[in-house]
Design an enzyme around this catalytic site. Structure first.
Site, PDB file in Angstrom:
ATOM      1  N   ASP A 154       0.831  -1.204   0.000  1.00 16.62           N
ATOM      2  CA  ASP A 154       0.000   0.000   0.000  1.00 16.62           C
ATOM      3  C   ASP A 154       0.869   1.259   0.000  1.00 16.62           C
ATOM      4  O   ASP A 154       2.064   1.218   0.325  1.00 16.62           O
ATOM      5  CB  ASP A 154      -0.883  -0.042   1.266  1.00 16.62           C
ATOM      6  CG  ASP A 154      -2.158   0.762   1.134  1.00 16.62           C
ATOM      7  OD1 ASP A 154      -2.294   1.523   0.161  1.00 16.62           O
ATOM      8  OD2 ASP A 154      -3.023   0.629   2.026  1.00 16.62           O
ATOM      9  N   ASP A 192     -10.951   2.073  -3.184  1.00 19.50           N
ATOM     10  CA  ASP A 192     -11.499   1.756  -1.863  1.00 19.50           C
ATOM     11  C   ASP A 192     -13.017   1.712  -1.891  1.00 19.50           C
ATOM     12  O   ASP A 192     -13.643   1.394  -0.880  1.00 19.50           O
ATOM     13  CB  ASP A 192     -11.034   2.799  -0.838  1.00 19.50           C
ATOM     14  CG  ASP A 192      -9.652   2.465  -0.304  1.00 19.50           C
ATOM     15  OD1 ASP A 192      -9.205   1.315  -0.483  1.00 19.50           O
ATOM     16  OD2 ASP A 192      -9.003   3.355   0.281  1.00 19.50           O
TER      17      ASP A 192
HETATM   18  C1  DGJ Z   1      -5.829   1.964   1.875  1.00 18.63           C
HETATM   19  C2  DGJ Z   1      -6.219   0.730   1.115  1.00 18.63           C
HETATM   20  O1  DGJ Z   1      -6.750   1.068  -0.115  1.00 18.63           O
HETATM   21  C3  DGJ Z   1      -7.216  -0.061   1.953  1.00 18.63           C
HETATM   22  O2  DGJ Z   1      -7.663  -1.164   1.235  1.00 18.63           O
HETATM   23  C4  DGJ Z   1      -6.567  -0.461   3.237  1.00 18.63           C
HETATM   24  O3  DGJ Z   1      -5.515  -1.351   3.004  1.00 18.63           O
HETATM   25  C5  DGJ Z   1      -6.078   0.768   3.973  1.00 18.63           C
HETATM   26  N1  DGJ Z   1      -5.253   1.589   3.150  1.00 18.63           N
HETATM   27  C6  DGJ Z   1      -5.308   0.378   5.216  1.00 18.63           C
HETATM   28  O4  DGJ Z   1      -4.746   1.452   5.837  1.00 18.63           O
END
Ligand code: DGJ
Length: 728
Positions: free
Chosen positions: A477, A547
């Site tokens: 990430d 997300d």
């Molecule tokens: C952003 C990601 O897109 C989410 O899926 C998740 O992993 C969060 N970060 C965790 O902080």
């Protein structure tokens, strides 16, 4: 097919299956763009360089050079010497002025393609690709620029990059280095781009180009949620099936610019490269700079062909992972299930229930390390939090494996929290401007990955965890943009190198990771889909798309993303309802059918969802396995678009051998008093008969494509259907 130099005409001809690209040389040696478009059977000629029209070619007609350069269709324009349109290369010499003039010196044509140092790039064997290198030189600066064109004939793709070499004794500064330029006559072009935002990434935007410059760009240190390193120019009548399209995409994950400029004479300059803001590269004597690769395609058969060219190309020539066509486990990720509030027991409860439903991998997301119970601490302290993971990571992995599931884990290796042991030990490892307090975003700073020791540290943290237990998957990430661009280790006059060096550091880490753990399934992610680009695909076969897992929002996001990227590269999960981002309720089956157009997984607390939903999961997992190969390898056709025009959305994936096709239809909004809807299939064999699976209905391929298939009318919003047509 391939590349030829036609000496008597001084023309380079590059052919793919359906396209031709022609480059010509002026008498002085300027490298001009003659033509890109439908395949030419002849060798072409250079009248399109317009060297007889005013302003005349200086060496032939004794006219001035600057007006000539300002109209000449050039392959790689340089700044400061009279072409007032956007340049690709700005070089500042020791005397302080900017100006360079490139003239042809030599060329090389060879089978295959060489690597781009430190950068992700397309690849192919000697049978797949041929490369032309045109060597140009500025004799005053003793600067050599090698323009590289690699022709992937089967996919109608040409990739471009530039290598800048300082062969002199001056210290030069590169203030701008773009990768590709295309000078064409305007055909009333529309420009297509993929702007967005967090949770609504890559929505298709289309509009007529106007005089002057119109661009999309990022200076955020990532390809970004807001804009996307993709640009297409399409003739106004262009649809999915017809019309001309010129498209460019950038194999790079940091700052970029993609621009179309309509000039005073009606010519259009389309270009792409690293954004010149915050960029300045020192090129000392003997040094070399490699510009990242831009991918170009032309389609005379509408956007659909452009899309399928990109899909085929990325699958065959960018994605390296063994999972490209391999079986990827159906995963369940605990982020939306628990956020930071979990421990081993909770994860094992989820794993147990997931295993019963046929799910094959548990992914432990953010919150397992340091003292991280919320997002304001511990990034950089990659040690397991044993208050949460009570018996340690190897034991948790073992227990999850015993339940029949693989184990995956989340990292954010590029970051450092101000509240972390790492920051307390190395405050200078954060990107920051000397003497200025840096901004936090999501309560974190960005690691200065221009420093080799920081790259080593961050890599070691990830690798040590992966070495400690059989971990099958990593979600990598990256949750903030870069600002306060300063490095504690670069010299004052090299601070302009930081953003590109940062990207090179990221690429180095991911390269090491895929080499040391070749069987690891890597998924890139950036606060959702802020770094969904071909650069990242080079390391990971899939990227978290957004997300927002709401099935309706995903229709738009996945349509935009799939305009360029293969379906199986789009991270797509079934989330809980009401959806956490938009609060919408949609049927579980529709969430599944939409996620099936991507990697397919779950993002919910399976121990808490309704029994009727849980009971659907085994069937959905079976459906995923049934269609996985088709979705990974098939041809994608966009049949109707809810986001553009219709109350419903519809797409098809047809097997390359035309033996079967899967159509997904989503009725987003029900309409009263409606007939059944007709949808026209694509990519079938006209003479063959196709049976609609689960029924006695048989249609010819011709009927399905010309007359269409009737989707019965029904009541209800967000309802979806899958139709599987199988050749008899
Ligand atoms: C952003 C990601 O897109 C989410 O899926 C998740 O992993 C969060 N970060 C965790 O902080």
């Amino acid at each position: 097919m391939g590349i030829r130099y036609i000496e008597e005409k001084k023309i380079f001809k590059m052919d793919t299956e359906r396209t031709t690209y022609l480059i010509g040389l002026s008498p002085e040696g300027y490298v001009g763009h003659i033509y890109y478009g439908k395949r030419l059977m002849g060798s072409g000629s250079n009248y399109l360089l317009r060297m007889q029209e005013p302003p005349y070619t200086p060496s032939v007609n004794m006219r001035e050079k600057a007006p000539f350069l300002d109209t000449f269709p050039t392959e790689y324009p340089t700044g400061g010497i009279g072409d007032y349109r956007e340049s690709c290369l700005d070089v500042r010499c020791e005397s302080g002025s900017i100006g360079s003039e490139l003239l042809f010196r030599s060329f090389r044509i060879f089978k295959g393609k060489e690597k781009l140092e430190g950068l992700p790039a397309s690849f192919g064997g000697e049978d797949d690709v041929e490369t032309l290198e045109i060597v140009c030189e500025d004799s005053i600066l003793q600067l050599r620029v090698i323009l590289s064109y690699s022709v992937f004939a089967d996919c109608d793709m040409i990739t471009r990059s530039a290598r800048i070499e300082n062969a002199g004794s001056q210290h030069l500064k590169l203030e701008k280095v773009y990768s590709a330029c295309l000078d064409m006559d305007n055909k009333d072009f529309d420009m297509l781009t993929l702007p967005g935002s967090w949770a609504r990434e890559r929505c298709i935007q289309r509009g007529r180009i106007r005089c002057g410059k119109q661009m999309v760009s990022s200076i955020r240190g990532e390809s970004s949620h807001q804009e996307h390193p993709f640009i297409a120019l399409a003739t106004p009548e262009t649809t999915q099936e017809a019309g001309e399209v010129y498209a460019m995409n950038f194999v790079y994950s940091g700052n970029f610019i993609a621009q179309a400029e309509l000039s005073q004479f009606g010519s259009v300059r389309m270009l792409m490269g690293i954004h010149s803001d915050y960029f300045c590269w020192n090129l000392g004597p003997g040094e070399v700079f490699w510009a990242p690769e831009a991918v170009l395609t032309y389609s005379a058969d509408g956007l659909g062909r452009m899309t399928r060219n990109f899909h085929d190309f990325y699958r065959e020539h960018i994605i390296r992972s063994p999972y490209k066509y391999g079986k990827r486990p159906v995963l369940i990720n605990n982020w939306e299930a628990t956020y930071f509030d979990f421990n081993s027991e909770k994860l094992l409860e989820i794993a147990k229930e997931a295993g019963k439903a046929g799910i094959e991998m548990l992914v432990m997301d953010d919150g397992w390390f340091g003292k991280r119970n919320c997002d304001d601490n511990s990034l950089g302290d990659w040690t397991v939090n044993e208050e949460k993971i009570t018996s340690g990571l190897p034991d948790l992995v073992k227990k999850v494996n015993e339940l029949g599931l693989k184990f995956g884990i989340w990292f954010e290796p590029e970051m450092i929290s101000p509240d972390s042991d790492l920051y307390r030990a190395h405050p200078d490892w954060a990107i920051q401007i000397k003497g200025r307090r840096p901004s936090q975003i999501r309560a974190q700073y960005v690691l200065d990955l221009s420093r080799p020791e920081v790259v080593d540290y961050a890599y070691r943290c990830v690798a040590d965890i992966l070495r400690s237990a059989p971990i099958a998957y990593v979600k990598w990430d990256m949750n903030r943009q870069l600002c306060d661009i300063g490095s504690g280790c670069l010299k004052e006059d090299a601070q302009g190198e930081l953003m590109h060096r940062y990207m090179l550091g990221v690429y180095e880490m991911q390269e090491r990771l895929v080499n040391e753990f070749p069987d690891l399934l890597l998924e890139n992610c950036s606060g959702g889909g802020a770094r969904f680009d071909p650069g990242m695909l080079y390391y990971s076969p899939q990227i978290w798309c957004s997300d927002d897992v709401d099935a309706v929002e995903r229709l738009r996001i996945q349509e935009g993303t799939a305009l360029v990227y293969p379906l199986a590269s789009m991270g797509a999960h079934i989330g809980d309802c009401p959806n956490h981002v938009v609060g919408r309720n949609t049927p579980f089956a529709t969430r599944g059918n939409v996620a099936l157009a991507g990697t397919f997984g779950y993002e919910l607390d399976i121990t808490k969802i309704a029994r009727e939903e849980r009971e659907q999961i085994p069937g959905q997992v079976e459906m995923y396995h049934k269609y996985r190969e088709l979705i990974q390898r098939g041809d994608y056709y966009r049949l109707a678009s809810w986001s553009m025009e219709k109350p419903y959305d519809c797409w098809e994936v047809a097997a390359k051998d035309k033996s079967h096709a899967l159509v997904t239809f989503v009725q987003v909004l029900a309409q009263p008093n409606m007939h059944s809807r007709v949808i026209y299939l694509r990519g079938l064999e006209e003479e063959a008969e196709y049976r609609l699976e689960g029924t006695e209905e048989v249609y010819s391929g011709e009927e399905l494509m010309k007359c269409g298939y009737l989707v019965p009318s029904c009541k209800g919003d967000f309802i979806s259907f899958l139709y599987h047509f199988v050749r008899n």
